[in-house]
Design a protein around this motif. Structure first.
Motif, PDB file in Angstrom:
ATOM      1  N   GLY A 142      40.053  38.797  11.922  1.00 33.69           N
ATOM      2  CA  GLY A 142      40.821  37.978  10.989  1.00 33.69           C
ATOM      3  C   GLY A 142      42.157  38.592  10.615  1.00 33.69           C
ATOM      4  N   ILE A 143      43.013  37.499  10.866  1.00 35.07           N
ATOM      5  CA  ILE A 143      44.400  37.837  10.459  1.00 35.07           C
ATOM      6  C   ILE A 143      45.126  37.107   9.554  1.00 35.07           C
ATOM      7  CG2 ILE A 143      46.734  38.048  11.688  1.00 35.07           C
ATOM      8  CD1 ILE A 143      45.102  38.847  14.211  1.00 35.07           C
ATOM      9  N   LEU A 144      45.825  37.745   8.678  1.00 30.75           N
ATOM     10  CA  LEU A 144      47.023  36.958   7.628  1.00 30.75           C
ATOM     11  C   LEU A 144      48.213  37.531   7.934  1.00 30.75           C
ATOM     12  CD1 LEU A 144      47.623  35.426   5.183  1.00 30.75           C
ATOM     13  CD2 LEU A 144      46.936  37.145   3.845  1.00 30.75           C
ATOM     14  N   LEU A 145      49.275  36.578   8.492  1.00 35.36           N
ATOM     15  CA  LEU A 145      50.362  37.275   8.875  1.00 35.36           C
ATOM     16  C   LEU A 145      51.458  36.272   8.078  1.00 35.36           C
ATOM     17  CD1 LEU A 145      51.539  36.695  12.421  1.00 35.36           C
ATOM     18  CD2 LEU A 145      50.016  35.256  11.421  1.00 35.36           C
ATOM     19  N   SER A 146      52.891  36.926   7.877  1.00 35.89           N
ATOM     20  CA  SER A 146      53.840  36.210   7.494  1.00 35.89           C
ATOM     21  C   SER A 146      54.733  35.974   8.559  1.00 35.89           C
ATOM     22  CB  SER A 146      54.321  36.669   6.082  1.00 35.89           C
ATOM     23  OG  SER A 146      54.763  38.203   6.460  1.00 35.89           O
ATOM     24  N   THR A 147      55.717  35.002   8.656  1.00 33.98           N
ATOM     25  CA  THR A 147      56.572  34.826   9.522  1.00 33.98           C
ATOM     26  C   THR A 147      57.682  34.044   8.981  1.00 33.98           C
ATOM     27  OG1 THR A 147      57.172  34.386  11.823  1.00 33.98           O
ATOM     28  CG2 THR A 147      55.427  33.335  11.095  1.00 33.98           C
ATOM     29  N   HIS A 148      59.063  34.154   9.278  1.00 36.83           N
ATOM     30  CA  HIS A 148      59.901  33.099   9.061  1.00 36.83           C
ATOM     31  C   HIS A 148      60.275  32.194  10.326  1.00 36.83           C
ATOM     32  CE1 HIS A 148      63.023  35.215  11.518  1.00 36.83           C
ATOM     33  NE2 HIS A 148      62.448  36.308  11.046  1.00 36.83           N
ATOM     34  N   ASP A 149      59.466  32.248  11.355  1.00 33.76           N
ATOM     35  CA  ASP A 149      59.777  31.494  12.578  1.00 33.76           C
ATOM     36  C   ASP A 149      58.782  30.580  12.767  1.00 33.76           C
ATOM     37  OD1 ASP A 149      60.291  30.646  14.977  1.00 33.76           O
ATOM     38  OD2 ASP A 149      60.768  32.314  15.837  1.00 33.76           O
ATOM     39  N   PRO A 150      58.875  29.283  12.640  1.00 33.81           N
ATOM     40  CA  PRO A 150      57.897  28.306  12.764  1.00 33.81           C
ATOM     41  C   PRO A 150      57.126  28.335  14.203  1.00 33.81           C
ATOM     42  CG  PRO A 150      59.906  27.118  12.113  1.00 33.81           C
ATOM     43  CD  PRO A 150      60.093  28.776  12.311  1.00 33.81           C
ATOM     44  N   ASP A 151      57.798  28.747  15.382  1.00 39.34           N
ATOM     45  CA  ASP A 151      57.185  29.020  16.592  1.00 39.34           C
ATOM     46  C   ASP A 151      56.078  29.895  16.406  1.00 39.34           C
ATOM     47  OD1 ASP A 151      58.949  27.184  17.348  1.00 39.34           O
ATOM     48  OD2 ASP A 151      60.192  28.476  18.401  1.00 39.34           O
ATOM     49  N   HIS A 152      56.215  30.762  15.533  1.00 41.51           N
ATOM     50  CA  HIS A 152      55.113  32.074  15.568  1.00 41.51           C
ATOM     51  C   HIS A 152      53.844  31.257  15.081  1.00 41.51           C
ATOM     52  CE1 HIS A 152      58.330  35.268  15.818  1.00 41.51           C
ATOM     53  NE2 HIS A 152      58.483  34.434  16.967  1.00 41.51           N
ATOM     54  N   ALA A 153      53.989  30.560  14.010  1.00 37.90           N
ATOM     55  CA  ALA A 153      53.002  29.663  13.341  1.00 37.90           C
ATOM     56  C   ALA A 153      52.143  28.776  14.613  1.00 37.90           C
ATOM     57  CB  ALA A 153      53.407  29.121  12.451  1.00 37.90           C
ATOM     58  N   PHE A 154      53.131  28.187  15.270  1.00 35.84           N
ATOM     59  CA  PHE A 154      52.539  27.395  16.233  1.00 35.84           C
ATOM     60  C   PHE A 154      51.523  28.253  17.377  1.00 35.84           C
ATOM     61  CE2 PHE A 154      56.066  24.068  15.382  1.00 35.84           C
ATOM     62  CZ  PHE A 154      55.231  23.337  14.671  1.00 35.84           C
ATOM     63  N   ALA A 155      52.218  29.512  17.646  1.00 32.26           N
ATOM     64  CA  ALA A 155      51.679  30.358  18.506  1.00 32.26           C
ATOM     65  C   ALA A 155      50.168  30.767  18.261  1.00 32.26           C
ATOM     66  CB  ALA A 155      52.482  31.251  19.031  1.00 32.26           C
ATOM     67  N   LEU A 156      49.937  31.034  16.889  1.00 28.85           N
ATOM     68  CA  LEU A 156      49.061  31.750  16.566  1.00 28.85           C
ATOM     69  C   LEU A 156      47.998  31.163  15.561  1.00 28.85           C
ATOM     70  CD1 LEU A 156      51.025  35.066  15.277  1.00 28.85           C
ATOM     71  CD2 LEU A 156      49.639  34.817  17.483  1.00 28.85           C
ATOM     72  N   ALA A 157      48.474  30.526  14.662  1.00 25.87           N
ATOM     73  CA  ALA A 157      47.762  30.145  13.501  1.00 25.87           C
ATOM     74  C   ALA A 157      46.707  29.010  13.691  1.00 25.87           C
ATOM     75  CB  ALA A 157      48.598  29.807  12.305  1.00 25.87           C
ATOM     76  N   SER A 158      45.379  29.077  12.891  1.00 27.41           N
ATOM     77  CA  SER A 158      44.701  27.848  13.068  1.00 27.41           C
ATOM     78  C   SER A 158      45.182  27.447  11.542  1.00 27.41           C
ATOM     79  CB  SER A 158      43.181  28.474  12.788  1.00 27.41           C
ATOM     80  OG  SER A 158      43.001  29.481  11.978  1.00 27.41           O
ATOM     81  N   ARG A 159      45.544  28.119  10.599  1.00 27.35           N
ATOM     82  CA  ARG A 159      46.123  27.480   9.313  1.00 27.35           C
ATOM     83  C   ARG A 159      47.062  28.020   8.998  1.00 27.35           C
ATOM     84  NH1 ARG A 159      43.113  26.595   4.267  1.00 27.35           N
ATOM     85  NH2 ARG A 159      42.137  28.831   4.372  1.00 27.35           N
ATOM     86  N   VAL A 160      47.821  27.198   7.957  1.00 25.23           N
ATOM     87  CA  VAL A 160      49.211  27.784   7.588  1.00 25.23           C
ATOM     88  C   VAL A 160      49.517  27.339   6.423  1.00 25.23           C
ATOM     89  CG1 VAL A 160      50.246  25.768   8.552  1.00 25.23           C
ATOM     90  CG2 VAL A 160      51.559  27.873   8.497  1.00 25.23           C
ATOM     91  N   ALA A 161      50.395  28.056   5.600  1.00 21.02           N
ATOM     92  CA  ALA A 161      50.925  27.661   4.266  1.00 21.02           C
ATOM     93  C   ALA A 161      52.494  27.696   4.409  1.00 21.02           C
ATOM     94  CB  ALA A 161      50.227  28.633   3.072  1.00 21.02           C
ATOM     95  N   LEU A 162      52.994  26.999   3.974  1.00 16.09           N
ATOM     96  CA  LEU A 162      54.566  26.822   3.677  1.00 16.09           C
ATOM     97  C   LEU A 162      54.914  27.411   2.213  1.00 16.09           C
ATOM     98  CD1 LEU A 162      55.583  23.517   5.400  1.00 16.09           C
ATOM     99  CD2 LEU A 162      55.103  25.609   6.493  1.00 16.09           C
ATOM    100  N   MET A 163      55.764  28.425   2.485  1.00 20.08           N
ATOM    101  CA  MET A 163      56.230  28.806   1.180  1.00 20.08           C
ATOM    102  C   MET A 163      57.854  28.618   0.836  1.00 20.08           C
ATOM    103  SD  MET A 163      55.249  32.652  -0.161  1.00 20.08           S
ATOM    104  CE  MET A 163      55.371  33.117  -1.911  1.00 20.08           C
TER     105      MET A 163
END
Lengths: 356, 342, 266
Positions: C194-215
């Motif tokens: 299980g991983i919760l991560l933050s990033t400022h790069d949308p590509d990383h969210a595409f590469a990793l996440a099953s779910r995402v929150a925009l802040m």
């Protein structure tokens, strides 16, 4: 009344600065400096403890104040005229506790330093004199030159007759001790250790101004440095055992009391302690053997020579103390005061009270 | 995967053992050096008497058993305690350049002792004042640090230590001015320079409980102290109550420093330089750093103290010697690390 | 209480006593999922993470860990469930990589213990899982930024927590190191970590996440599946630049600034 007059004088002096117009004469001090001395001397400032005592001994009426106020136990042995003088600080060079402006406000006619006349003190005197416009005399304070210093001070302070009297006492005492020393070759002189500090492991090395009285009184200071050092030093217990002095002198009452309780095995190994030859020097009104190194050591010299050599230097210590205190400190001790002092010199000092 | 110890770890064990042997050798050598002539034979005689519980026989034995040996033992203890608390402080503050007195313990102890000397108290009370002064100063610093929130707690502690230490220094200067220049001033000066010259037979024993009380938690918490060195936030995220743990380590290190400073005065540089050398030899992990610091610190202080008491008939205050040895070493460290990214 | 609800934030307000950073934040994480918090620099991601980890007190609302208010849990209890990989891996002292990773084991052992044989095995294994087993004896202060980041992740693995919280694991890494760290995180995610991560790069969210929150500015403006949330308008809104979304030939989705639609701002 007196203070008011002094204030008035001070104000007058201040308004007259920087060159107060006074009748003056020349004087050459122990450092060979030629200075101007005002004709009428009413207030004299001692640069430190030794000078204050020297001034007090000759002219208690002109002394400006003490480096520190006398402790209660010391007060009875100081003449009333000087007992309540204010604390005026020291002139020592760096970190002076004396403010030059306070010095100017007090407006002494003269500053005297009694002690070393080495270059440091010469330049210090020049500096203070230049800035304050107050004449600053240096008098050689070595124990050996006491009579000469007394006469010089008498000349300086307009107390020539009194100075002659005191110098005669000093010369007479020196002569008596010299006669004793002539009969005591170096090898027969007892080996003496001066214990300072609460644990007794502080001492004055041979050649320091703090211990010159030991040699003068016919003892050998065991604390000989092998690297040319002088002054106050800390030593190791082993070194003390090795020196194994015949006689220990101290003025520290706590240390003396601890020794008397025989708790410390180190000191029990020292010959002087085993043989009960530990002596406590009184410090009222000033130290007998040092503290500070000034004229106060004359009574200590007589006492120490007697302590070291017993019957070879006969001394009625009560008589000697009474004479010395009357002559130098101008106090006529009561019987109680005298017996307190003698008890002190016999190892039963008054309780230590140091209220601030 | 099968070996429990890595090669570096095993090497560290040997080094620690070597350091212990070296320190023991130094201590043994120190017993033979001194102003009073003592033969090697007398050393063995004394040892035999000690084992059989006899009183010393001749003067040589008495010098050994009542003066020299207690001083060497106290030197071992004091050096080890200073180095251990230095190692703890350096790890805790994540800075290899802090010394055990970073929180003002030496300044506080100095103030306590100087005040005791000023009041012309017996030695025992001077030492007690020093001990209490050291602890009180660090307590004040800790109080300041806990009352200032919302800033890096470690930074606040260090700055608090600097400020309170400076205040204590000013108070010491004030007392020096007021002190009797004939009796008290030399005593104050000697005390502030530190010396083992007045160590008496049972002095080392007297501070042993306090030193042990400070040391045992450091040994027990060795791994957690490593984790603490990653910083407040990371240590908490790794599951440790960082604030409480830090307070405990500070209390332990302060207890050790205050007890040795009370006994021997302010001895600088040991707590700064020794942990540094120990870290270079065995790495930063506290389980190896602590024993190495203890071994090196004890040996180093005995060595320097032997110099202090044998260079001349007159004792050279040990604080002067540790500074003369320590300061150039420190400059060398800075010089060596100048191009080091780490 | 759902057993699979691992971490949740209810009407959470974050920030400091003197400065509010964000409020009305609601989040829910299930065990074993990879959740990405995406937002521009300075939007409050790190503050939110520290509050979720209990490192900063909540200024309002609650954080629950398996249903329990995190304020009521000890650090050790939290650390058994949440591991943290901070943004900057810094060490004041030259610990070896293995020693750093072993620190993740500290809550699993009694207070006075040293690392056991088993701990060492776990630490080695964690390093090897991330392909850096060879660095075990190396001094971390001499490792590259990417290697240090992997050591930090290995430590979190060794902690054996249910969820690893990574604050911008790729920040300040160069292109290649970013990719390598992301690949390792993907690999872990595939193994069910299980991983919760933050990033400022949308590509990383595409590469990793099953779910995402925009802040944005301390508020969560959208959350849900990557495909639903990562819409062009939303991304343009939070970053305040026109963007282009595209599918690469290998099926990977990317997001890039639409320079053609941008006019220099004066």
């Amino acid at each position: 009344m007196i203070t008011t007059r002094r204030k008035l004088l001070a104000t007058a002096a201040l308004s007259a600065l920087p060159f107060p117009a006074r009748a003056a004469r020349d004087f050459v001090d122990s450092a060979g400096r030629r200075i101007q001395i005002p004709d009428r001397i009413q207030k004299v400032f001692g640069a430190g403890g030794p000078a204050a005592i020297a001034i007090y001994s000759l002219r208690p009426d002109v002394l400006a104040g003490w480096p520190r106020p006398p402790y209660p136990e010391e007060r009875p042995y100081i003449a009333p005229v000087a007992r309540d003088l204010p604390e005026v600080g020291l002139i020592t060079g760096r970190g002076d506790t004396l403010n030059l402006e306070n010095l100017l406000r007090a407006a002494p006619d003269l500053i005297i330093d009694f002690g070393s006349v080495r270059d440091t003190y010469v330049s210090l005197a020049e500096r203070v004199q230049e800035r304050s416009r107050i004449s600053y005399a240096l008098i050689d304070g070595r124990f050996e030159s006491t009579p000469k210093a007394l006469r010089m001070l008498g000349d300086l302070l307009d107390a020539r007759a009194r100075a002659e009297e005191l110098a005669a006492y000093a010369e007479n005492l020196f002569t008596r001790v010299d006669k004793l020393l002539a009969t005591k070759p170096e090898s027969q002189r007892p080996r003496v250790y001066l214990a300072r500090g609460p644990n007794g492991l502080e001492t004055g090395l041979k050649g320091s101004i703090n211990t010159e009285i030991i040699e003068r009184a016919g003892g050998q200071n065991v604390a000989v440095s092998n690297d040319g050092r002088r002054g106050i030093a800390n030593i190791s217990p082993e070194q003390l055992l090795l020196w194994d002095p015949n006689i220990v002198i101290t003025w520290d009452r706590i240390f003396f009391a601890n020794l008397a309780q025989k708790k410390d095995p180190l000191w029990q190994n020292i010959r002087a302690v085993r043989e009960g030859r530990v002596y406590l020097a009184p410090t009222a009104p000033f130290g007998w053997i040092d503290r500070p190194p000034s004229l106060n050591r004359l009574i200590g010299l007589a006492w120490l020579a007697h302590v070291l050599h017993g019957a070879d230097f006969p001394l009625d210590i009560a008589d000697e103390a009474r004479r010395f205190y009357r002559l130098f400190y101008q106090v006529d001790m009561s019987e109680a005061q005298l017996s307190n002092l003698l008890a002190w010199a016999d190892g039963r000092p008054p309780a230590l009270v140091r209220p601030r | 995967m099968t070996s429990v110890l890595s090669p570096a770890h095993r090497r560290a064990r040997w080094l620690i053992l070597l350091a212990l042997c070296a320190s023991s050798a130094i201590a043994g050598f120190a017993l033979t050096v001194g102003a009073y002539p003592v033969t090697t034979e007398a050393i063995f005689r004394s040892l035999a008497r000690l084992v059989s519980g006899q009183e010393p026989g001749d003067m040589q034995e008495r010098v050994l058993m009542t003066i020299r040996a207690p001083r060497v033992l106290a030197g071992l203890l004091i050096g080890a305690a200073l180095a251990a608390s230095g190692a703890a402080y350096q790890t805790l503050f994540r800075n290899p350049l802090v010394s055990p007195d970073v929180l003002g313990v030496s300044a506080g102890a100095g103030l306590g002792a100087v005040f005791g000397i000023f009041l012309s108290l017996p030695i025992f009370f001077i030492q007690l004042f020093a001990f209490a002064g050291g602890l009180a100063t660090v307590a004040v610093v800790a109080l300041i640090a806990t009352s200032i929130r919302g800033r890096d707690p470690v930074l606040v502690l260090v700055l608090g230590g600097v400020v309170v230490g400076a205040l204590a220094g000013a108070a010491i200067s004030l007392i020096k001015i007021l002190a009797d220049p004939y009796d008290q001033l030399p005593a104050i000066t000697f005390w502030l320079l530190g010396s083992l010259s007045s160590i008496r037979q049972n002095d080392a024993l007297a501070i042993l409980p306090a030193v042990a009380l400070g040391l045992v938690p450091l040994i027990l918490l060795r791994w957690r102290i490593d984790v603490l060195s990653t910083g407040d936030e990371e240590a908490r995220a790794l599951g440790l109550p960082a604030g409480a743990l830090r307070a405990l380590v500070i209390a332990c290190a302060t207890l050790m420093t205050a007890s040795v400073v009370a006994l021997a005065g302010v001895i600088g540089w040991v707590g700064l330089v020794i942990p540094h050398i120990a870290r270079m030899l065995v790495g930063p992990a506290f389980s190896r750093l602590l024993p190495m610091s203890l071994a090196l610190g004890g040996g180093y202080l005995v060595l320097v103290d032997t110099l202090a008491r044998s260079l001349a008939r007159i004792e050279t205050p040990i604080g002067i010697l540790t500074a003369i040895v320590g300061a150039p070493f420190f400059i060398w460290l800075l010089w060596r690390g100048r191009n080091d990214a780490a | 209480m759902q057993p699979d609800r691992l971490l949740s934030a209810d009407d959470l307000a974050i920030g400091y006593a003197s400065r509010s950073v964000g409020r009305d934040l609601n989040l829910e994480l299930q065990a074993g999922e990879v959740f990405c918090l995406l937002g521009p620099n300075g939007c409050g991601k790190t503050t939110l993470f520290k509050t979720l980890l209990g490192l900063l007190p909540a200024q309002g609302g609650t954080v629950r860990l398996r249903g329990t208010d995190i304020a009521a849990l000890s650090r050790a209890e939290i650390a058994r469930t949440l591991a943290y990989v901070p943004q900057m891996q810094s060490s004041a002292f030259p610990f070896t990589a293995e020693e750093i990773v072993l620190m993740g084991r500290v809550i699993h052992r009694p207070a006075f213990a040293s690392p056991s044989k088993e701990d060492r095995a776990i630490a080695r294994h964690a390093l090897e899982r991330l392909g850096i087993g060879a660095l075990a004896e190396r001094d971390v202060t001499r490792l590259s930024g990417g290697q240090r980041q992997l050591v930090g992740i290995a430590r979190a693995l060794a902690q054996q927590a249910a969820l690893i919280v990574m604050d911008e694991p790729t920040a300040s890494l160069d292109f290649g190191n970013q990719a390598r760290v992301l690949a390792e995180i993907r690999h872990l995610a595939a193994q069910g970590v299980g991983i919760l991560l933050s990033t400022h790069d949308p590509d990383h969210a595409f590469a990793l996440a099953s779910r995402v929150a925009l802040m944005k500015n301390g508020a969560i403006v959208a959350q849900g599946n990557v495909a639903d949330v990562m819409q062009q308008e939303r991304l343009e809104d939070i970053y305040n630049v026109p963007v282009c979304l595209a599918n690469l030939p290998n099926g990977q989705k990317i997001c890039a600034p639409d320079f053609a639609a941008m006019r220099p701002q004066r």
